[in-house]
Structure formats: C-alpha cells, structure tokens
Design a protein around this motif. Structure first.
Motif, short mmCIF file in Angstrom:
data_model
loop_
_atom_site.label_atom_id
_atom_site.label_comp_id
_atom_site.label_asym_id
_atom_site.label_seq_id
_atom_site.Cartn_x
_atom_site.Cartn_y
_atom_site.Cartn_z
N GLY A 14 0.81 -1.22 0.00
CA GLY A 14 0.00 0.00 0.00
C GLY A 14 0.84 1.27 0.00
N SER A 34 -4.08 0.08 12.30
CA SER A 34 -3.43 0.12 13.62
C SER A 34 -2.19 1.00 13.64
CB SER A 34 -3.05 -1.31 14.04
OG SER A 34 -2.08 -1.82 13.17
N ASP A 49 -11.68 0.72 9.32
CA ASP A 49 -11.71 -0.70 9.66
C ASP A 49 -12.60 -1.38 8.62
OD1 ASP A 49 -12.09 -3.22 10.66
OD2 ASP A 49 -12.39 -2.58 12.73
N VAL A 50 -12.01 -2.22 7.78
CA VAL A 50 -12.79 -2.80 6.69
C VAL A 50 -13.82 -3.83 7.17
CG1 VAL A 50 -11.06 -2.39 4.89
CG2 VAL A 50 -11.09 -4.58 6.10
N GLN A 74 -5.75 -9.19 6.61
CA GLN A 74 -5.04 -9.84 7.72
C GLN A 74 -4.66 -11.23 7.22
OE1 GLN A 74 -4.38 -8.84 10.97
NE2 GLN A 74 -5.43 -6.86 10.93
N THR A 83 -11.88 -9.61 8.11
CA THR A 83 -11.11 -8.55 7.44
C THR A 83 -10.84 -8.91 5.98
OG1 THR A 83 -9.98 -8.07 9.53
CG2 THR A 83 -8.96 -7.21 7.52
N SER A 106 -5.41 -10.17 -4.69
CA SER A 106 -5.55 -11.55 -4.26
C SER A 106 -4.17 -12.22 -4.25
CB SER A 106 -6.53 -12.29 -5.18
OG SER A 106 -6.83 -13.55 -4.62
N TYR A 131 -5.65 -18.95 5.28
CA TYR A 131 -5.41 -17.70 4.54
C TYR A 131 -5.87 -17.85 3.09
CZ TYR A 131 -2.66 -14.08 2.12
OH TYR A 131 -2.26 -13.03 1.31
N ILE A 157 5.80 -10.65 -2.31
CA ILE A 157 6.17 -9.27 -2.62
C ILE A 157 7.44 -8.92 -1.84
CG2 ILE A 157 5.40 -6.87 -2.54
CD1 ILE A 157 2.48 -7.96 -2.42
N ILE A 166 9.47 -11.30 4.12
CA ILE A 166 10.01 -12.57 3.61
C ILE A 166 11.55 -12.48 3.53
CG2 ILE A 166 10.01 -14.13 1.59
CD1 ILE A 166 7.11 -12.51 1.17
N1 LIG Z 1 3.08 -9.67 0.98
C1 LIG Z 1 3.03 -10.67 0.12
O1 LIG Z 1 4.01 -11.38 -0.12
C2 LIG Z 1 1.72 -10.95 -0.61
C3 LIG Z 1 1.65 -12.05 -1.48
C4 LIG Z 1 0.46 -12.28 -2.19
C5 LIG Z 1 -0.62 -11.42 -2.03
N2 LIG Z 1 -0.52 -10.37 -1.18
C6 LIG Z 1 -1.69 -9.49 -1.01
O2 LIG Z 1 -1.27 -8.14 -1.21
C7 LIG Z 1 -1.99 -7.28 -0.33
C8 LIG Z 1 -1.01 -6.39 0.44
O3 LIG Z 1 -0.12 -7.21 1.20
P1 LIG Z 1 0.99 -6.53 2.15
O4 LIG Z 1 1.97 -7.61 2.49
O5 LIG Z 1 1.45 -5.26 1.54
O6 LIG Z 1 0.11 -6.21 3.44
P2 LIG Z 1 0.60 -5.69 4.87
O7 LIG Z 1 1.94 -5.05 4.79
O8 LIG Z 1 0.41 -6.77 5.88
O9 LIG Z 1 -0.47 -4.54 5.18
C9 LIG Z 1 -1.79 -4.86 5.48
C10 LIG Z 1 -2.58 -3.57 5.51
O10 LIG Z 1 -3.93 -3.89 5.89
C11 LIG Z 1 -4.34 -2.96 6.90
N3 LIG Z 1 -5.35 -3.59 7.74
C12 LIG Z 1 -5.24 -4.68 8.54
N4 LIG Z 1 -6.40 -4.93 9.16
C13 LIG Z 1 -7.29 -3.98 8.73
C14 LIG Z 1 -8.65 -3.69 9.00
N5 LIG Z 1 -9.39 -4.44 9.83
N6 LIG Z 1 -9.21 -2.63 8.39
C15 LIG Z 1 -8.49 -1.87 7.54
N7 LIG Z 1 -7.21 -2.08 7.22
C16 LIG Z 1 -6.61 -3.13 7.84
C17 LIG Z 1 -3.07 -2.63 7.66
O11 LIG Z 1 -3.23 -1.40 8.33
P3 LIG Z 1 -2.28 -1.01 9.60
O12 LIG Z 1 -0.89 -1.40 9.20
O13 LIG Z 1 -2.47 0.46 9.76
O14 LIG Z 1 -2.79 -1.82 10.76
C18 LIG Z 1 -2.06 -2.54 6.49
O15 LIG Z 1 -2.14 -1.26 5.92
C19 LIG Z 1 -2.86 -8.18 0.54
O16 LIG Z 1 -4.17 -8.18 0.03
C20 LIG Z 1 -2.25 -9.57 0.40
O17 LIG Z 1 -3.19 -10.60 0.52
C21 LIG Z 1 0.61 -10.12 -0.47
#
Ligand SMILES: NC(=O)c1ccc[n+]([C@@H]2O[C@H](COP(=O)([O-])OP(=O)(O)OC[C@H]3O[C@@H](n4cnc5c(N)ncnc54)[C@H](OP(=O)(O)O)[C@@H]3O)[C@@H](O)[C@H]2O)c1
Length: 289
Positions: A14, A34, A49-50, A74, A83, A106, A131, A157, A166
């Motif tokens: 994000g 958070s 909060d989604v 989450q 969430t 996704s 998940y 990512i 990771i």
């Molecule tokens: N990271 C990977 O390797 C990977 C791989 C495949 C797909 N994806 C997908 O890519 C997307 C982004 O992943 P990411 O790793 O960048 O995520 P991330 O760093 O874990 O960030 C998650 C975000 O969701 C927010 N969040 C959590 N609970 C929430 C709630 N109840 N309401 C509103 N916002 C909430 C968090 O806000 P706060 O931090 O302010 O709490 C944070 O901004 C996700 O949809 C994930 O499934 C990620």
C-alpha cells in the motif's frame, strides 16, 4: 489524473502504491488501521476498519474515488475472515455503489499448488490453508458485489526500502538468528514491490476487468529465493539449510507458479523476475537465471 483510494495504505504494498500514485499526479486518499500513517505530501489519510460496512460506505460515499485499490487484509488470527474476506466484499460493494473502478489484491495461495503447469487466470481456486480460503472467499465476494472489478493474483512481494518480511526472514535464517529450513520444493514467482505498484497503477487506467495474474517472471524455490536475498544483502547464504515442504505439516501449497502471459501482453510495465531486479539494482553480479 484520477481520485484514488488505497486501502491498507500503511501496508508494505500500500505505501508504495500511495507514493507512486501521488508522484504521477493522482489525488490520493489512503486508509490506515493500527499504524500511524507516514507523512507523504498531498496524501489524505483516514482511519478505516474494513470489517465495518457502514464506515466503508460512508468513507467511499464521501470521497467518491474513481479508482479503489484494495490491499488491506489480515493474514491470520481471529480477524482473518472478517477482514480479508468479508471486508473485501464490503469495499467492493461500496466501490460499485459510486461507480469506482476496483482493483482487488488476491494471492497465489488460493491454489493447492498441485498443478503441473503454471496457474492461469481461469484456473479455479482450491485453497488448502485458512489464509488461502479467506482470499478465495474474498475473490468470490468481490466478483459478486462488483462484476467490473479487477482481481489481481500476485505472489511473494519483496523490496529493499524498507525490507519486506520474507526477505527479513531469509536474512534471519542465513545469519542463524532463526532456525528454519527453506524449502527446495515450494515454488513462487516473487515480484518487486515497485514493479507491482507500477503495474497496478497502469492497470487502474485501463478498462480490463476480471482476474489477472501479476507476478515476477522467475519461478524460484523458497530456498533459492532465500539464498538470493541473502546475497543481495551481502550476507553469506552458506548456512541456509534446505528442507522439503512435502514432508511438512500442515500441508502447504507447493507450486504456485503463476502464468503471467496475459499481463505481459496487456501491460507496458515490465514484470521482472528476481534475477533481473537484483542485477538492475546492482545487488548481484552476473548470475544464472
Ligand atoms: N506480501 C506478500 O508477499 C503478498 C503475497 C500475495 C498477495 N498479497 C496481497 O497483497 C496485499 C497487500 O499485502 P501486504 O503484504 O502489503 O500487506 P501488509 O503489509 O500486511 O499490510 C496490510 C494492511 O492492511 C491494513 N489492515 C489490517 N487490518 C485492517 C482492518 N481491519 N481494516 C483496515 N485495514 C486493515 C493494515 O493497516 P495497519 O498497518 O495500519 O494496521 C495494512 O495497511 C494483501 O491483500 C495480500 O493478501 C501479499
């Protein structure tokens, strides 16, 4: 330029989407949950909060974004389904109500990883983890609430500023701070966070809808990835131990290779494999791959 809303603006992906989006001149609003939001000039931040459909409706109804990029989620815990799945459905419904284009993030773990060829966009989800189940349910809810949405399936990512979780784990294993084996039989297509964000923003300006795989061009095992990351950070990978996912419980999706032919034809953004990224950034010397 468009009015853009990024959910999960404080997240790893994000933040980069928000930064790139503002840099190319979109009017950007982003949500945090958070964490305190980072200070990015020109970006409007709102707590959200989604899990709360009414709050989402009000926020999207007031902001009236033209584009919503939904990254908030989450990965585990009691809030996983509310969430990651239900929340995605609420965001999709609210985006559809104001006629906003929606890009929903996704994951490749919606698959069981047992296919012997790379997964295409028309392959049906077959999750084997909580998940994966939540992300598969999210896809279904999003498609129902917003039939014009884009559902982007991506892989691991990674990035450097700051380091992703990771890569941090791989460095901890390489340095002996964490005791773990990295799997030689679990394959993914890691994507550089800057490439993914650029691809999403390019996609935001197009009319494509439906599922799209956006991942890096190289398929690597967790072990190979760990070694590469260690080398990229100047850490000796010699102490990384190899293990087998096949002998680990609970079962994990082993081969989630994504076929990115469609995205490569559609997008100008290069979906670089990890070898090309590390070479381009000068983090590894000439290597195979
Ligand atoms: N990271 C990977 O390797 C990977 C791989 C495949 C797909 N994806 C997908 O890519 C997307 C982004 O992943 P990411 O790793 O960048 O995520 P991330 O760093 O874990 O960030 C998650 C975000 O969701 C927010 N969040 C959590 N609970 C929430 C709630 N109840 N309401 C509103 N916002 C909430 C968090 O806000 P706060 O931090 O302010 O709490 C944070 O901004 C996700 O949809 C994930 O499934 C990620």
């Amino acid at each position: 330029m468009s009015r853009m809303l990024v959910t999960g603006g404080t997240g790893y992906l994000g933040r980069v989407v928000v930064r790139q989006s503002a840099a190319i001149g979109h009017t950007v609003a982003a949500t945090h949950f958070s964490q305190m939001p980072p200070d990015l000039p020109g970006v409007i931040w709102l707590p959200l909060d989604v899990r709360d459909p009414q709050v989402i409706e009000e926020a999207i109804g007031q902001l009236r974004p033209e584009i919503v990029i939904h990254t908030a989620f989450q990965q585990s815990g009691p809030d996983l389904m509310p969430t990651t799945a239900e929340g995605a459905g609420y965001v999709a419904r609210a985006a559809a109500a104001v006629g906003a284009r929606l890009i929903h993030m996704s994951s490749d773990v919606i698959f069981d990883g047992e296919l012997t060829r790379p997964y295409r966009e028309d392959d049906p989800p077959a999750p084997i983890s909580p998940y994966g189940l939540a992300k598969a349910r999210a896809e279904a809810l999003v498609a129902k609430a917003h039939p014009q949405a884009v559902i982007v399936r991506t892989s691991l990512i990674y990035g450097f500023t700051p380091i992703d979780r990771i890569s941090r784990f791989a460095l901890d294993v390489a340095a002996g701070r964490v005791s773990a084996h990295l799997f030689t039989d679990e394959y993914r297509c890691p994507i550089y966070v800057e490439d993914l964000a650029a691809a999403l923003l390019e996609l935001a300006g197009m009319s494509y809808h439906g599922i799209l795989n956006i991942a890096g061009a190289d398929r690597v095992s967790r072990y190979e990835l760990g070694r590469l990351i260690a080398q990229a950070w100047g850490v000796d990978p010699a102490d990384i131990r190899a293990g087998l996912s096949a002998t680990t419980l609970p079962p994990r999706p082993r081969n989630c290779t994504l076929d990115i032919t469609k995205a490569q034809a559609l997008l100008r953004t290069r979906l670089r494999g990890i070898y090309a990224v590390l070479r381009d950034l000068g983090r590894i010397e000439e290597m195979e791959g």
